[in-house]
Design a protein around this motif. Structure first.
Motif, PDB file in Angstrom:
ATOM      1  N   TYR A 254       0.730  -1.353   0.074  1.00 10.88           N
ATOM      2  CA  TYR A 254       0.027  -0.104   0.024  1.00 10.88           C
ATOM      3  C   TYR A 254       0.882   1.139  -0.253  1.00 10.88           C
ATOM      4  O   TYR A 254       0.609   2.140  -0.966  1.00 10.88           O
TER       5      TYR A 254
ATOM      6  N   GLY B 260     -10.113   4.641  10.134  1.00  6.92           N
ATOM      7  CA  GLY B 260      -9.360   4.030   8.745  1.00  6.92           C
ATOM      8  C   GLY B 260      -8.107   4.423   8.609  1.00  6.92           C
ATOM      9  O   GLY B 260      -7.708   5.184   7.670  1.00  6.92           O
TER      10      GLY B 260
ATOM     11  N   ASP C  71      -9.491   0.670  13.060  1.00  6.78           N
ATOM     12  CA  ASP C  71      -9.347   0.517  11.617  1.00  6.78           C
ATOM     13  C   ASP C  71      -9.864  -1.281  11.723  1.00  6.78           C
ATOM     14  O   ASP C  71      -9.442  -1.763  12.493  1.00  6.78           O
TER      15      ASP C  71
ATOM     16  N   GLY D 289     -15.886   1.837  11.067  1.00  6.43           N
ATOM     17  CA  GLY D 289     -16.354   3.154  11.107  1.00  6.43           C
ATOM     18  C   GLY D 289     -17.954   3.192  11.271  1.00  6.43           C
ATOM     19  O   GLY D 289     -18.405   4.427  11.488  1.00  6.43           O
ATOM     20  N   GLU D 290     -18.513   2.174  10.583  1.00  2.94           N
ATOM     21  CA  GLU D 290     -20.067   2.241  10.549  1.00  2.94           C
ATOM     22  C   GLU D 290     -20.404   1.999  12.059  1.00  2.94           C
ATOM     23  O   GLU D 290     -21.824   2.217  12.156  1.00  2.94           O
TER      24      GLU D 290
ATOM     25  N   THR E  14      -9.248  10.294   6.027  1.00  2.00           N
ATOM     26  CA  THR E  14      -8.502  10.281   4.807  1.00  2.00           C
ATOM     27  C   THR E  14      -8.521   9.076   4.205  1.00  2.00           C
ATOM     28  O   THR E  14      -7.871   8.002   4.456  1.00  2.00           O
TER      29      THR E  14
HETATM   30  C1  SAM Z   1      -7.136   3.991   1.410  1.00  2.00           C
HETATM   31  S1  SAM Z   1      -6.663   3.123   3.217  1.00  2.00           S
HETATM   32  C2  SAM Z   1      -6.341   4.956   3.791  1.00  2.00           C
HETATM   33  C3  SAM Z   1      -5.314   4.770   5.026  1.00  2.00           C
HETATM   34  C4  SAM Z   1      -4.834   6.170   5.233  1.00  2.00           C
HETATM   35  N1  SAM Z   1      -6.173   6.667   5.870  1.00  2.00           N
HETATM   36  C5  SAM Z   1      -4.471   7.044   4.343  1.00  2.00           C
HETATM   37  O1  SAM Z   1      -4.748   8.103   4.197  1.00  2.00           O
HETATM   38  O2  SAM Z   1      -3.409   6.820   3.803  1.00  2.00           O
HETATM   39  C6  SAM Z   1      -8.382   2.882   3.729  1.00  2.00           C
HETATM   40  C7  SAM Z   1      -8.226   2.479   5.034  1.00  2.00           C
HETATM   41  O3  SAM Z   1      -9.829   2.269   5.292  1.00  2.00           O
HETATM   42  C8  SAM Z   1      -9.819   1.125   6.198  1.00  2.00           C
HETATM   43  N2  SAM Z   1     -11.299   0.720   6.219  1.00  2.00           N
HETATM   44  C9  SAM Z   1     -11.825  -0.179   5.103  1.00  2.00           C
HETATM   45  N3  SAM Z   1     -13.018  -0.311   5.651  1.00  2.00           N
HETATM   46  C10 SAM Z   1     -13.451   0.356   6.936  1.00  2.00           C
HETATM   47  C11 SAM Z   1     -14.431   0.647   7.493  1.00  2.00           C
HETATM   48  N4  SAM Z   1     -15.728   0.189   7.361  1.00  2.00           N
HETATM   49  N5  SAM Z   1     -14.318   1.430   8.722  1.00  2.00           N
HETATM   50  C12 SAM Z   1     -12.987   1.947   8.962  1.00  2.00           C
HETATM   51  N6  SAM Z   1     -12.039   1.767   8.179  1.00  2.00           N
HETATM   52  C13 SAM Z   1     -12.078   1.143   7.155  1.00  2.00           C
HETATM   53  C14 SAM Z   1      -8.878   0.037   5.544  1.00  2.00           C
HETATM   54  O4  SAM Z   1      -8.614  -0.977   6.347  1.00  2.00           O
HETATM   55  C15 SAM Z   1      -7.514   0.923   5.352  1.00  2.00           C
HETATM   56  O5  SAM Z   1      -6.908   0.902   6.187  1.00  2.00           O
END
Ligand code: SAM
Length: 210
Positions: free
Chosen positions: A13, A44, A65, A98-99, A114
């Motif tokens: 990532y 997240g 997360d 997050g939900e 973000t």
């Molecule tokens: C694209 S990454 C972004 C990571 C970081 N916030 C950034 O800015 O680089 C998306 C993140 O959202 C998390 N995520 C996915 N589904 C989620 C949910 N339902 N609630 C909270 N986080 C979630 C993923 O595990 C991942 O760590």
């Protein structure tokens, strides 16, 4: 609930994100996070790209997360950079969605999201949960990508969305600005659309809980 990044190792990532960080994200993160104070919730956080931008004045950062691997990697990096442990900056981490935030109403001064609303199952629910745990007058800051405003580019994004979502879990066709505007307890205070070469698909905003 599904998490799009469950199978993606943190290192992969980060390599993928590196050019985007250089060109765009790092300056937006700095701009949005530098003024935060008090109790901060980040939803997240992934591997913790935002940690270095939180100012010293913050009381504590809580991160949540669903991806245990991301949380473990974040914790490992945080431990090596002055967060956590005895004498370190306050960092609390939780595995969860997050939900369904496991926090009481009005418990945070700021909420940070973000690049997550593209990959959660329920973006409206995540935004309403973020608003619920914010104190009145508190700020929700976000950097997200969404459907571009140019019709031609929006069409391309819509066509690419189902294919792109398979490896990444990320939807290119979300209308995130509409999602955040639909939350009645949040007032949009500032908004920038960024990324001219791609039809302004990035949304950088500050919302205030009323
Ligand atoms: C694209 S990454 C972004 C990571 C970081 N916030 C950034 O800015 O680089 C998306 C993140 O959202 C998390 N995520 C996915 N589904 C989620 C949910 N339902 N609630 C909270 N986080 C979630 C993923 O595990 C991942 O760590």
């Amino acid at each position: 609930m599904r998490t799009g990044y469950q199978m993606t190792p943190g290192a992969f990532y980060d390599i993928f994100m590196w050019p985007l960080e250089r060109v765009w994200f790092s300056k937006w993160r700095r701009e949005l996070l530098s003024g935060l104070r008090g109790q901060v919730l980040e939803i997240g956080p992934g591997t913790g790209a935002n940690l270095r931008y939180y100012p010293e004045g913050i009381d504590c950062v809580t991160v949540i997360d669903p991806n245990r691997k991301m949380i473990a990697e974040l914790q490992r990096r945080a431990n090596g950079s002055g967060w956590g442990g005895k004498g370190g900056r306050c960092l609390r981490s939780r595995v969860g969605f997050g939900e369904m935030l496991p926090f009481p109403d009005s418990s945070f001064d700021n909420v940070v999201m973000t690049l997550i609303l593209c990959s959660v199952d329920g973006p409206n629910k995540v935004v309403s949960e973020a608003a619920r745990v914010l104190k009145a007058g508190g700020k929700l800051v976000l950097i997200e990508h969404q459907l571009p405003i140019s019709r031609m580019q929006a069409l391309l994004f819509k066509l690419a969305a189902p294919i792109w979502a398979i490896p990444s879990g990320c939807r290119l066709d979300r209308r995130t600005e509409s999602t955040i505007k639909a939350e009645p307890t949040l007032r949009l205070e500032k908004k920038w659309r960024k990324g001219p070469l791609l039809g302004w698909p990035f949304l950088v905003s500050v919302l205030r809980k009323v």
